[in-house]
Each structure stands twice: as structure tokens, then as C-alpha cells.
Enzyme design. Structure first.
Site, mmCIF file in Angstrom:
data_model
loop_
_atom_site.group_PDB
_atom_site.id
_atom_site.type_symbol
_atom_site.label_atom_id
_atom_site.label_comp_id
_atom_site.label_asym_id
_atom_site.label_seq_id
_atom_site.Cartn_x
_atom_site.Cartn_y
_atom_site.Cartn_z
ATOM 1 N N VAL A 360 0.803 -1.190 -0.089
ATOM 2 C CA VAL A 360 -0.134 -0.117 0.048
ATOM 3 C C VAL A 360 0.902 1.199 0.099
ATOM 4 C CG1 VAL A 360 -2.040 -0.949 0.913
ATOM 5 C CG2 VAL A 360 -0.360 -0.254 2.320
ATOM 6 N N GLU A 361 1.995 1.194 0.078
ATOM 7 C CA GLU A 361 3.137 2.226 -0.207
ATOM 8 C C GLU A 361 4.347 1.775 -0.916
ATOM 9 O OE1 GLU A 361 3.860 5.129 3.060
ATOM 10 O OE2 GLU A 361 1.945 4.733 3.900
ATOM 11 N N ASN A 362 4.687 2.465 -1.854
ATOM 12 C CA ASN A 362 6.123 2.375 -2.482
ATOM 13 C C ASN A 362 6.127 3.440 -3.417
ATOM 14 O OD1 ASN A 362 7.413 0.620 -5.286
ATOM 15 N ND2 ASN A 362 8.379 0.725 -3.329
#
Length: 466
Positions: A360-362
Site C-alpha cells: 500500500v506504499e512504494n
């Protein structure tokens, strides 16, 4: 090369970094409104004009324009957070703020207008300021009841609009940043291990309680935890370095262990004994913790090393540092770039938990330069971002071939926003450039970067064309 059918492509933001409108329509202040220098900086007595987060990118007033751009890229899912103090301005009121609830109604409706599923984080580093100053945040058990009231309110309100929920953002970061992650006003250097881990216990119980409440209200929804992932490699083959890695992994993995397995692992019980930590665990807590998550979500930006050696080079990263890896390059902000670390952590988590995973984050923070293209349109030639994301997505696909069930991928800061760690706007992650600088100047106009069209094609081809 293709990704699974139904793979959830999208992007991610946080309310406190993009919405602005910090005191509009009944919203109360959060801890973000008094930390103008970001997570590393001090708190101010009141919100000050130099805090870029007070305006953010004005997503509060421009969300329709931005959601339309996300839809143009082909987003299947959009991760955002609900600002707790927009719903309960102080955090401890008996009744919610209707104007705040109405805003998220409109936001989620706009997503569904384009077929975009919302993925909602309930607490993303924005504890209501009153709960910090009056109760010392999650160090106080009473926050469990305030949080339960908050989540019951939003679950009931949005039960037909949101089916993917995250309880806390990067919950394991509380060990390193107790104010930002836990709303704890006690300075970190004065906070005892006893009080810190008691606060951790309160958050873990609250998270499991949210999952329990959510399932009762909307059994069709999916509930996940969210952790800061950090592959840790031994700097040398020295067994002492390997053991240093194991202990560092335990400090991070403990949070996911409790969320996924429903109980405290033995290695943490040993740590508590040896450190003289005696958690106050109430009778119902153990049963509440058994309400485990449906999936594990996480952020991934970098890896680090561990060693027992002294005098080695340190490395900076997403809220947590470590030892520099001599084999890796780094971003402009010193975060070491390790695409294979993403495949490694996906395999590690699935080997450990056997539940679906969600990245969900990169993303890559960089100082983008706005130029004019051959057609006279403003844009950014961010080939460096395309390369970063491409290399990481290649490793996600490798993990899928390894047999790891990956639900989706939401890039961090899909539109430029205010950095959490530095409170700068010059640290840009987005596919969409926002005309605002670190001095707060700019028109707030939106411009598509080169990566906008690249990601559009990635989604359209379901990852065939990277």
C-alpha cells in the site's frame, strides 16, 4: 508477464498530507497541525503559518479534479485516510461532526463514480491534538474507547461505500516516533520502555477491537493491518550479525504477529521479562486480540543492514535507519534503493503468515523539475521514477510467480503532497505535479508528469507493459 486478474492497481495518500482545510467545517487540530517541520521537528503551541500541512495541496476542495485524474490513469483502488479530528474534533466527544462525515461521503461517492474502490486507513499519523495534550495519546488506555466510538461511527456511516479498511498506518513505527505514530507527548528520551510498550498494547487491542466491530457491522468487508516493512540483512556472515538481524526483525515483526496470529509471540514475552516490562493487560484484552486481520498490508521503500560492529556507516530511511549497505545506491534523501528487497519481504511475510498481502506504499521521493514539452504543456520528465517503479513491480511479479498472493499495489503519493518526514513539498512522489513550493507559494495547479502516462499503460495492460 501479467498480474493476476482483479489485481488492485492504484495510489495512496494521507489526509494530513493532502487535504488541508485544517480548521474548516468543524475540523479540530491534529498533531500534524503543530509539527511544521515534520516528524523530526518539535511541536508548536498552536498551528503556525509555516506549516504546509495546514493547506496541503487543498485536496479538500479539489478532490473531484484529482479523482478524475486518478480515473484517467485507470485506478482500481485509491488509498486515503479519514482525519479522526474531522469526525470528532477533540477525539473524545460523544457525538460526531456531521460536516466531516459528509465530506467523506462525497469523496467516496466520487471514487465510485469512476469505479474506484476506496481503501481507507482509520488512523494515519493524525491523532487529534486534544487526545495528545489531555491524555498523552495512546499511553492512556482511555483512547481505546474513544477509538472504538470513532470507528463504529465511520463503519456505520460508510458500510456500503468502503469494503477495504486499515486500522493504523505503519503501527510498528511507534517504537521510533511515539508522538507521530502514537500521539504520545512525552519526549522520546523521557519515555520509559514500560510506558512505550503499554501504549503499544493499547493500540494493538484497539486495532483488534476495530476489526471485531467492523465485522459485526459489515461482514462482507475486509480488514487489514499496516506495517512499515524493512528487510534487514546481516552486514557480514558473522553469526553475531545474523543474530542482530533476528532481534531487529523481532522488534518489527511483533506487530504483524499479533495482528495475524492473535497473541503475543514468545520472543516478546522474553524481551518483556528481561527488560522488566510488566504490561497491564485487562481480562478481555486477550480475547479481543484473537480478532485477526484478513490481510497484511505494508509500506516498502528500502532495506538496511545490521551488525555488531561499531563505527560503521549509518543509513537513513522511512522513519527508521540502520547500517548502510555498500552494494546499493540511494535516493536524493539517502534512502537506499533495493527492488529485490520487495520480493524478499513479500516471500518472508507469506512464508510467515499465509494470508493475502497488499503493498500500500512504494515510491520514490525526488526533486522534480517542471518543464514545458514540445506541445507547450507543463510536465516533468521523471524517467528516474519510472525506472524505480518498474524495477520494483518486476520484483512484485517475481513474488507472484513464487506463489505469493498479492492483492494490489498503491504507489505512495500518487499526487504530490507534503512529506511526512520533512514537511517539504519539494520531496515529490506523484504522477501529478502540484504547483506549490516549500515556501507555500504556487497556484496549486495540477500537471501530468511523464510517469502519469507510463502508469496509465501499466494499469491498462495489467502489468504486461512495464
Amino acid at each position: 508477464m501479467t498480474f493476476p486478474s482483479g489485481f488492485l492497481w492504484g495510489g495512496a495518500v494521507a489526509a494530513n498530507q493532502c487535504e488541508g482545510a485544517w480548521n474548516i467545517d468543524g475540523k479540530g487540530p491534529s498533531i500534524q497541525d503543530v509539527t511544521p517541520q515534520g516528524v523530526m521537528g518539535p511541536m508548536t503551541a498552536q498551528p503556525t503559518e509555516d506549516n504546509l500541512k495546514l493547506t496541503g495541496i487543498d485536496f479538500y476542495h479539489r478532490y473531484k479534479e484529482d479523482i478524475k485524474l486518478f480515473a484517467e490513469m485507470g485506478f482500481k483502488i485509491f488509498r486515503t485516510s479519514i482525519a479522526w479530528s474531522r469526525i470528532f474534533p477533540n477525539g473524545d466527544e460523544p457525538h460526531p461532526n456531521e460536516a466531516g462525515l459528509a465530506f467523506y461521503d462525497a469523496l467516496f461517492d466520487e471514487c465510485h463514480k469512476y469505479g474506484i474502490e476506496p481503501l481507507v486507513t482509520l488512523s494515519h499519523y493524525e491523532t487529534p491534538l486534544h487526545l495528545t495534550r489531555e491524555y498523552n495519546g495512546w499511553a492512556n488506555r482511555v483512547l481505546i474507547s474513544f477509538y472504538a466510538r470513532y470507528v463504529t461511527t465511520v463503519f456505520t456511516r460508510y458500510q456500503h461505500k468502503v469494503k477495504y479498511w486499515l486500522t493504523f498506518n505503519e503501527i510498528n513505527s511507534v517504537l521510533h516516533h511515539p508522538l507521530m505514530s502514537g500521539g504520545i507527548e512525552t519526549p522520546k528520551n523521557e519515555l520509559s520502555q514500560q510506558d512505550l510498550y503499554q501504549a503499544v498494547h493499547h493500540e494493538l487491542v484497539a486495532s483488534a477491537l476495530a476489526t471485531k466491530i467492523g465485522r459485526e457491522i459489515m461482514p462482507q468487508a475486509k480488514f487489514g493491518c499496516m506495517v512499515l516493512s524493512l528487510p534487514i540483512y546481516p552486514l557480514t556472515p558473522n553469526p553475531d550479525d545474523v543474530m542482530a538481524c533476528m532481534h531487529a526483525d523481532h522488534r518489527n515483526d511483533f506487530f504483524a504477529d499479533v495482528h495475524v496470529r492473535g497473541y503475543y509471540p514468545g520472543y516478546m514475552k522474553r524481551y518483556f521479562r528481561e527488560q522488566g516490562i510488566h504490561l497491564q493487560i485487562e481480562e478481555d484484552d486477550i480475547q479481543i486480540l484473537t480478532h485477526t486481520v484478513d490481510f497484511l498490508s505494508f509500506s516498502y521503500y528500502f532495506s538496511t543492514c545490521e551488525t555488531v560492529q561499531t563505527g560503521v556507516d549509518g543509513a537513513t530511511g522511512n522513519l527508521i535507519g540502520g547500517v548502510k549497505n555498500p552494494h546499493l545506491a540511494a535516493s536524493e534523501w539517502g534512502w537506499q534503493i533495493d527492488p529485490q528487497g520487495l520480493r524478499y519481504i513479500l516471500n518472508k511475510y507469506y512464508d510467515r503468515y499465509q494470508i493475502p498481502l497488499f503493498i500500500v506504499e512504494n515510491g520514490l521521493g525526488a526533486k522534480d523539475v517542471l518543464i514545458t514539452d514540445s506541445a507547450g504543456e507543463p510536465t516533468v520528465n521523471d524517467d528516474y521514477r519510472i525506472q524505480y517503479l518498474r524495477e520494483h513491480l518486476e520484483q512484485v511479479h517475481e513474488a507472484i510467480l513464487d506463489g505469493v498472493p498479492v492483492m494490489g499495489y498503491t504507489t505512495w503519493g500518487c499526487i504530490d503532497l507534503v512529506s511526512a518526514s520533512t514537511a517539504q513539498l519539494s520531496k515529490r512522489y506523484g504522477f501529478i505535479y502540484v504547483d506549490r513550493d516549500d515556501d507555500g507559494k504556487g497556484s496549486l495547479a495540477r500537471y501530468k508528469k511523464k510517469s502519469f502516462y507510463w502508469y496509465q499503460n501499466v494499469i491498462h495492460s495489467n502489468g504486461v507493459e512495464l
